[in-house]
Design an enzyme around this catalytic site. Sequence first.
Site, PDB file in Angstrom:
ATOM      1  N   ARG A 225       0.850  -1.194   0.000  1.00  8.35           N
ATOM      2  CA  ARG A 225       0.000   0.000   0.000  1.00  8.35           C
ATOM      3  C   ARG A 225       0.887   1.247   0.000  1.00  8.35           C
ATOM      4  O   ARG A 225       1.967   1.249   0.607  1.00  8.35           O
ATOM      5  CB  ARG A 225      -0.908   0.039   1.240  1.00  8.35           C
ATOM      6  CG  ARG A 225      -2.148  -0.820   1.134  1.00  8.35           C
ATOM      7  CD  ARG A 225      -3.119  -0.317   0.065  1.00  8.35           C
ATOM      8  NE  ARG A 225      -4.327  -1.114  -0.038  1.00  8.35           N
ATOM      9  CZ  ARG A 225      -4.538  -2.082  -0.934  1.00  8.35           C
ATOM     10  NH1 ARG A 225      -3.609  -2.408  -1.801  1.00  8.35           N
ATOM     11  NH2 ARG A 225      -5.703  -2.732  -0.969  1.00  8.35           N
ATOM     12  N   HIS A 273      -1.221  -0.257  -9.961  1.00  9.20           N
ATOM     13  CA  HIS A 273      -1.990  -1.127  -9.055  1.00  9.20           C
ATOM     14  C   HIS A 273      -2.513  -2.361  -9.794  1.00  9.20           C
ATOM     15  O   HIS A 273      -3.714  -2.648  -9.794  1.00  9.20           O
ATOM     16  CB  HIS A 273      -3.145  -0.357  -8.395  1.00  9.20           C
ATOM     17  CG  HIS A 273      -3.630  -1.021  -7.128  1.00  9.20           C
ATOM     18  ND1 HIS A 273      -4.129  -0.328  -6.044  1.00  9.20           N
ATOM     19  CD2 HIS A 273      -3.689  -2.330  -6.758  1.00  9.20           C
ATOM     20  CE1 HIS A 273      -4.468  -1.182  -5.086  1.00  9.20           C
ATOM     21  NE2 HIS A 273      -4.206  -2.397  -5.501  1.00  9.20           N
TER      22      HIS A 273
HETATM   23  N1  LIG Z   1      -0.978  -4.312  -5.321  1.00  7.85           N
HETATM   24  C1  LIG Z   1      -1.968  -5.164  -5.385  1.00  7.85           C
HETATM   25  O1  LIG Z   1      -2.479  -5.448  -6.473  1.00  7.85           O
HETATM   26  C2  LIG Z   1      -2.469  -5.797  -4.119  1.00  7.85           C
HETATM   27  C3  LIG Z   1      -3.360  -6.877  -4.214  1.00  7.85           C
HETATM   28  C4  LIG Z   1      -3.783  -7.485  -3.045  1.00  7.85           C
HETATM   29  C5  LIG Z   1      -3.314  -7.055  -1.819  1.00  7.85           C
HETATM   30  N2  LIG Z   1      -2.452  -6.001  -1.756  1.00  7.85           N
HETATM   31  C6  LIG Z   1      -1.949  -5.547  -0.455  1.00  7.85           C
HETATM   32  O2  LIG Z   1      -1.209  -6.596   0.163  1.00  7.85           O
HETATM   33  C7  LIG Z   1      -1.485  -6.551   1.564  1.00  7.85           C
HETATM   34  C8  LIG Z   1      -1.156  -7.872   2.193  1.00  7.85           C
HETATM   35  O3  LIG Z   1      -2.125  -8.833   1.824  1.00  7.85           O
HETATM   36  P1  LIG Z   1      -2.242 -10.230   2.592  1.00  7.85           P
HETATM   37  O4  LIG Z   1      -3.409 -10.944   2.038  1.00  7.85           O
HETATM   38  O5  LIG Z   1      -0.929 -10.926   2.595  1.00  7.85           O
HETATM   39  O6  LIG Z   1      -2.547  -9.693   4.074  1.00  7.85           O
HETATM   40  P2  LIG Z   1      -2.584 -10.506   5.443  1.00  7.85           P
HETATM   41  O7  LIG Z   1      -2.782 -11.972   5.171  1.00  7.85           O
HETATM   42  O8  LIG Z   1      -3.535  -9.793   6.327  1.00  7.85           O
HETATM   43  O9  LIG Z   1      -1.102 -10.360   6.003  1.00  7.85           O
HETATM   44  C9  LIG Z   1      -0.611  -9.163   6.508  1.00  7.85           C
HETATM   45  C10 LIG Z   1       0.802  -9.406   7.032  1.00  7.85           C
HETATM   46  O10 LIG Z   1       1.318  -8.162   7.496  1.00  7.85           O
HETATM   47  C11 LIG Z   1       1.780  -8.339   8.837  1.00  7.85           C
HETATM   48  N3  LIG Z   1       1.582  -7.096   9.604  1.00  7.85           N
HETATM   49  C12 LIG Z   1       0.460  -6.376   9.783  1.00  7.85           C
HETATM   50  N4  LIG Z   1       0.681  -5.309  10.574  1.00  7.85           N
HETATM   51  C13 LIG Z   1       1.993  -5.378  10.921  1.00  7.85           C
HETATM   52  C14 LIG Z   1       2.833  -4.582  11.737  1.00  7.85           C
HETATM   53  N5  LIG Z   1       2.360  -3.500  12.374  1.00  7.85           N
HETATM   54  N6  LIG Z   1       4.123  -4.943  11.867  1.00  7.85           N
HETATM   55  C15 LIG Z   1       4.604  -6.051  11.257  1.00  7.85           C
HETATM   56  N7  LIG Z   1       3.858  -6.854  10.460  1.00  7.85           N
HETATM   57  C16 LIG Z   1       2.568  -6.510  10.301  1.00  7.85           C
HETATM   58  C17 LIG Z   1       0.917  -9.433   9.401  1.00  7.85           C
HETATM   59  O11 LIG Z   1       1.565  -9.981  10.538  1.00  7.85           O
HETATM   60  P3  LIG Z   1       0.955 -11.277  11.307  1.00  7.85           P
HETATM   61  O12 LIG Z   1       1.212 -12.440  10.365  1.00  7.85           O
HETATM   62  O13 LIG Z   1       1.766 -11.354  12.514  1.00  7.85           O
HETATM   63  O14 LIG Z   1      -0.501 -11.002  11.524  1.00  7.85           O
HETATM   64  C18 LIG Z   1       0.827 -10.379   8.213  1.00  7.85           C
HETATM   65  O15 LIG Z   1       1.969 -11.199   8.151  1.00  7.85           O
HETATM   66  C19 LIG Z   1      -2.962  -6.158   1.614  1.00  7.85           C
HETATM   67  O16 LIG Z   1      -3.291  -5.603   2.870  1.00  7.85           O
HETATM   68  C20 LIG Z   1      -3.069  -5.152   0.513  1.00  7.85           C
HETATM   69  O17 LIG Z   1      -2.800  -3.881   1.052  1.00  7.85           O
HETATM   70  C21 LIG Z   1      -2.027  -5.374  -2.879  1.00  7.85           C
END
Ligand SMILES: NC(=O)c1ccc[n+]([C@@H]2O[C@H](COP(=O)([O-])OP(=O)(O)OC[C@H]3O[C@@H](n4cnc5c(N)ncnc54)[C@H](OP(=O)(O)O)[C@@H]3O)[C@@H](O)[C@H]2O)c1
Length: 310
Positions: A225, A273
């Site tokens: 993000r 994006h």
């Molecule tokens: N560019 C694109 O096309 C696209 C597409 C889809 C998603 N995204 C982005 O990718 C992000 C990640 O997706 P996801 O499905 O992998 O999310 P997710 O499964 O919710 O995983 C988030 C990860 O971030 C870690 N995290 C959250 N807050 C943190 C903090 N304060 N300090 C350290 N680590 C932290 C979490 O830790 P824990 O494991 O300990 O909970 C988890 O490992 C989404 O939120 C979205 O913004 C982008």
Amino acid sequence: MLNVLYAGRPEGWAAYRPALETAFAEEGLEVALSRDHPPAEVDYIVHAPNGPLRDFTPFVRARAVLSLWAGVESIVDEPSLRIPLTRMIDEGLSEGMVEWVAGHVLRHHLGMDRHILGQDGIWRGQEVPPLARDRQVAVLGLGALGRAVAQALAALRFRVSGWSRTPHRIDGLDTAHGPEGLAEVLARAEILVLLLPATSATANLLDADRLALLPRGAVVLNPGRGSLIDEAALLAALDRGQVGHATLDVFRTEPLPPGHPFWAHPKVTVTPHIAAATRPASAARVIARNVRRDRDGLPLLYLVNRAQGY
Ligand SMILES: NC(=O)c1ccc[n+]([C@@H]2O[C@H](COP(=O)([O-])OP(=O)(O)OC[C@H]3O[C@@H](n4cnc5c(N)ncnc54)[C@H](OP(=O)(O)O)[C@@H]3O)[C@@H](O)[C@H]2O)c1
């Protein structure tokens, strides 16, 4: 008969309608899917932030909001949303993200630009690219996407570190967690991949101090993000060579305005994006499976932790 409201992007309706109808039928659910059910008669809401729905107050009967997006920052704090919120974990999203990250990591690791942009008649046969086993990559965020990306990079034999909020043990990776684990991960990140959600705790995570911890000339890839990066600090780090290149897919303002300095910066690559999109067929199966679970009295999958913001 269940009433399911499609409140996704209007242009997505043509693709999502048949995909959702098929997926609900495969789960044996009788569903009336519409974009305009009377709010008080809706049982489940299929939602996307670029759809029309912001105020959930009139949906008095609805049991859950099922997001088509992985990132839920735009509704996670919505006060009118008082029912469970699930986010999207979809094989199409994960595969797309793995491919985008692997492609851009390999671009920088192999120095592909030298050959793609520099067809100048000079044979530089002595410039053999390094092996992945000699390259350190760090992935911040080890959730559905970060973990898939880190494991794919490790399978290519990169030396991969991963960082998350809570501890994780993942085969083939060095992992660290919490604020105290971040500095050591950044210090060895020749290529840094940001796959954290946008929350109050991750805003401006990559600021001037943290950029200074990276090895000089490190490459930053951000498909997470826009809010994760202090833009002014990144531009300054690029200009002094502390960061060698930034490949950015997400921005604080999207579409990225035409006059934004990222567009013209020689060390920045902008992608619009597109790192990973939700694919209607697989996403519809995720939604239908979750509705089925709720009907069967099972807990919903992929529930958002509203307090943590993701
Ligand atoms: N560019 C694109 O096309 C696209 C597409 C889809 C998603 N995204 C982005 O990718 C992000 C990640 O997706 P996801 O499905 O992998 O999310 P997710 O499964 O919710 O995983 C988030 C990860 O971030 C870690 N995290 C959250 N807050 C943190 C903090 N304060 N300090 C350290 N680590 C932290 C979490 O830790 P824990 O494991 O300990 O909970 C988890 O490992 C989404 O939120 C979205 O913004 C982008």
